[in-house]
Design an enzyme around this catalytic site. Structure first.
Site, PDB file in Angstrom:
ATOM      1  N   GLY B  61     118.690  48.522  47.941  1.00 34.56           N
ATOM      2  CA  GLY B  61     119.479  47.551  47.202  1.00 34.56           C
ATOM      3  C   GLY B  61     118.760  46.784  46.126  1.00 34.56           C
ATOM      4  O   GLY B  61     117.680  47.155  45.698  1.00 34.56           O
ATOM      5  N   SER B  62     119.405  45.695  45.702  1.00 32.18           N
ATOM      6  CA  SER B  62     119.075  45.003  44.453  1.00 32.18           C
ATOM      7  C   SER B  62     117.751  44.245  44.486  1.00 32.18           C
ATOM      8  O   SER B  62     117.310  43.752  45.513  1.00 32.18           O
ATOM      9  CB  SER B  62     120.187  44.012  44.142  1.00 32.18           C
TER      10      SER B  62
END
Lengths: 376, 134
Positions: B61-62
Site C-alpha cells: 500500500g501507500s
C-alpha cells in the site's frame, strides 16, 4: 552493506537526527540490496503540503535538528505563500503550512517549492541525486541523464542530511535499460500518450519513438504522466534523450494511438502547470491570451517562484486577461482545487491524481484547447 | 529460544505477540486512533496491536503509511515492536522515525513458531534477534 568508518560513526552520532537519517539510508540499502552508499549532488524533498503529511509529519519535521550537506530543494506546498487567501486557503492551514516550510528551511533546505528544480539549477549528465518528486525524477533521469531513484520525502531528506544515497536501482547503468519499445502516433498528445502508456507498462522502462521532434516541455509532460499512471522512474526517447543508444532495443513492442480520452464534464476551473511551467510555456499562454482575449472562467496557472521573480512582466501580461498566476504550489497538492466540480488540465499527471486525491472530475486538453475553452 | 533476524530499525522491545498471517498496509488496514486492525479480511481483524510485538509477513500500500506509524506513536497506539518476514521501505522508514524496533528475515518461519499472546523480545542493533520462552 559495507560502510566506511566515517559512515559507521554517523550511526553512533550524538545528534539524533543524523543518527536516524543514517539509520534510514542503511535500512533502505539493506532492503534494496545496495552494496554501499554513494555521494549525491542534490536532494529534492517531497511531502511538503500540510494536506499530505498532516500534524504527525509537521511535528516530526519540527523535531529535527541538523543541517543538509548538499543543495536541497522543497517540492510544492499546499498554497501560494503570498496569495493563499486568494486561493481560498484558510488561516489555520496557512499557519500549519508555514511551520512545515520553516522547519525545513531551518535544516538548510531551499524554499524552492517547485516540482521542476531542474529549472533552478540543472544537474549534469551522470550526477547522482536523491530526488522525490516523481515527475522531476523522470525528467532528471531521462532528459538530463542524471541518476536518481524515486525517493520518498523522508528518504530524500535523510540523503540531504548525510549527502549520500544507497547505490541501487537507477543509479546503476544496467538497470536503466529499456524493456519495451513504444511507437507513438505522431498526432498523439505526449501528455496523454504518457498517461496511457503508464497504464500498460507500469514501472517498466520504455524506449519511445515519437515519430517527430518533441520539445523538452513535451518530454516533461510525457514523463510526468508516465510516472503518475504507471510508476516508471525513467524513459528513453529515440534520437532525443542522452542514453537512448546505450542499450539493445527490446523485442516487445507497443503502439500508442492518438487518443480521445476526454471526459465530458464542463470545467469550472482550468488549471495549467502540472508540472510547473517553464518560461517558454508561460510565454505561449501569454501569446494565446493575446490572440483569444479575456478568460470567462476561473483559470489558474502554476509555476515556480523563481521564474515569476525573474520575469515579473510575464505574470502581469497573463493576469491582464483575467487568469491567475500562482507559485509555490500546484493543483494536485493544494486543497484549493477541491471546491471545484470539474477541472480542465493539460497534464496527464493531474488527470490521474486530481480525481483520486482532490475528488474532482477532470477533462483533458492541450494548452491551446485549455485557453480556447477558458474564453468561451 | 533465540531466533536470528536482520536488524532494520534499532532498539529493544518486548511484549505479547500478535501474529497476522495476512500482509498489512498501515494506511487503511490499521485504525491509528484505536490501534485496532480494521481490515475485515484480516485473520486478526479487531485485535489491538498497541504495545504488542506485531508479527506479519509483508506490507503493502501507500507511502502515506509511513506517517501512520508516527501518528500511532504520538497517540500511544503504536506497537512496541515489529517482526516481518520481508520488510519494505514504507514500514521500515515509518518504524525508524517513530522509534519502533523492527527486524525482518527471521531464520525460521515465525508465523508458524510464534503464537499470538506469547511473550516475545526483539533486539535490533548491529545484529538482530528475537527471543521467545521455549
Amino acid at each position: 552493506m559495507e560502510l566506511s568508518p566515517e559512515e559507521e560513526r554517523l550511526l553512533e552520532s550524538d545528534n539524533e537526527t543524523v543518527r536516524k537519517c543514517m539509520e534510514i539510508l542503511v535500512a533502505l540499502g539493506k532492503i534494496y540490496g545496495a552494496e554501499r552508499l554513494i555521494k549525491i549532488k542534490s536532494a529534492q524533498i517531497s511531502g511538503i503540503s500540510y494536506k499530505n503529511i498532516g500534524d504527525a509529519g509537521l511535528e516530526w519535521l519540527e523535531s529535527l535538528d541538523a543541517r543538509v550537506v548538499v543543495r536541497s530543494f522543497m517540492n510544492p506546498a499546499g498554497m501560494d505563500v503570498e496569495r493563499w487567501s486568494e486561493m481560498g486557503i484558510d488561516r489555520d492551514f496557512y499557519e500549519k503550512q508555514m511551520r512545515i516550510i520553516r522547519a525545513l528551511e531551518r535544516l538548510g533546505v531551499e524554499v524552492s517549492l517547485t516540482c521542476t528544480p531542474y529549472y533552478l539549477d540543472s544537474p549534469s549528465f551522470g550526477d547522482h541525486l536523491a530526488w522525490a518528486e516523481s515527475s522531476a525524477v523522470v525528467y532528471a533521469n531521462s532528459v538530463i541523464g542524471a541518476r536518481t531513484n524515486r525517493e520518498s520525502g523522508i528518504s530524500a531528506l535523510a540523503s540531504a542530511v548525510i549527502g549520500k544515497t544507497p547505490f541501487y536501482g537507477l543509479h546503476i547503468k544496467e538497470n536503466r535499460a529499456p524493456k519495451v519499445l513504444v511507437l507513438i502516433d505522431r498526432d498523439a498528445d505526449p501528455a496523454m500518450a504518457g498517461y496511457e502508456l503508464g497504464k500498460i507498462t507500469g514501472s517498466e522502462i520504455p524506449i519511445v519513438d515519437f515519430g517527430r521532434g518533441v520539445s523538452k516541455e513535451e518530454l516533461k509532460l510525457f514523463g510526468a504522466a508516465l510516472a503518475a499512471s504507471g510508476g516508471a522512474g525513467m524513459f528513453h526517447a529515440s534520437g532525443i534523450t542522452p542514453e537512448w543508444r546505450d542499450f539493445e532495443i527490446p523485442d516487445e513492442r507497443i503502439r500508442i494511438e492518438s487518443s480521445d480520452l476526454k471526459s465530458d464534464c464542463h470545467p469550472d476551473l482550468i488549471a495549467i502547470g502540472c508540472p510547473h511551467l517553464s518560461l517558454n510555456e508561460l510565454r505561449e499562454i501569454s501569446r494565446l491570451l493575446k490572440k483569444y482575449g479575456k478568460v470567462k472562467k476561473e483559470v489558474w496557472i502554476f509555476t515556480s517562484r523563481k521564474i515569476l521573480k525573474e520575469n515579473p512582466e510575464i505574470a502581469e501580461e497573463i493576469e491582464k486577461f483575467g487568469a491567475k498566476v500562482f507559485a509555490d504550489t500546484c493543483m494536485v497538492v493544494s486543497p484549493a482545487t477541491e471546491r471545484f466540480e470539474c477541472v480542465m488540465v493539460n497534464s496527464g499527471k493531474a488527470f490521474e491524481y486530481l480525481p483520486k486525491l482532490r475528488g474532482v472530475n477532470v477533462v483533458f486538453g492541450s494548452i491551446r484547447e485549455c485557453i480556447r475553452r477558458a474564453v468561451e | 529460544m533465540r531466533i536470528r533476524a536482520r536488524p532494520i530499525s534499532v532498539g529493544i522491545a518486548e511484549g505479547a505477540a500478535l501474529v497476522s498471517k495476512c500482509p498489512v498496509s498501515f494506511l487503511g488496514d490499521v485504525n491509528p486512533e484505536t490501534g485496532e486492525i480494521a481490515d475485515r479480511n484480516s485473520d486478526v481483524f479487531g485485535e489491538k496491536i498497541t504495545g504488542k510485538i506485531f508479527v506479519f509477513p509483508e506490507s503493502r500500500g501507500s507511502t502515506v503509511g509511513t506517517y501512520v506509524l508516527l501518528q500511532m506513536r504520538k497517540k500511544g497506539t503504536a506497537p512496541a515492536g515489529i517482526i516481518m518476514l520481508e520488510s519494505e521501505a514504507i514500514v521500515a522508514v515509518g518504524a525508524i522515525i517513530s522509534g519502533i524496533p523492527l527486524v525482518d528475515r527471521p531464520e525460521i518461519d515465525v508465523l508458524e513458531t510464534i503464537e499470538s499472546g506469547e511473550a516475545v523480545k526483539i533486539f535490533s542493533g548491529r545484529e538482530g534477534w528475537i527471543e521467545i520462552d521455549r
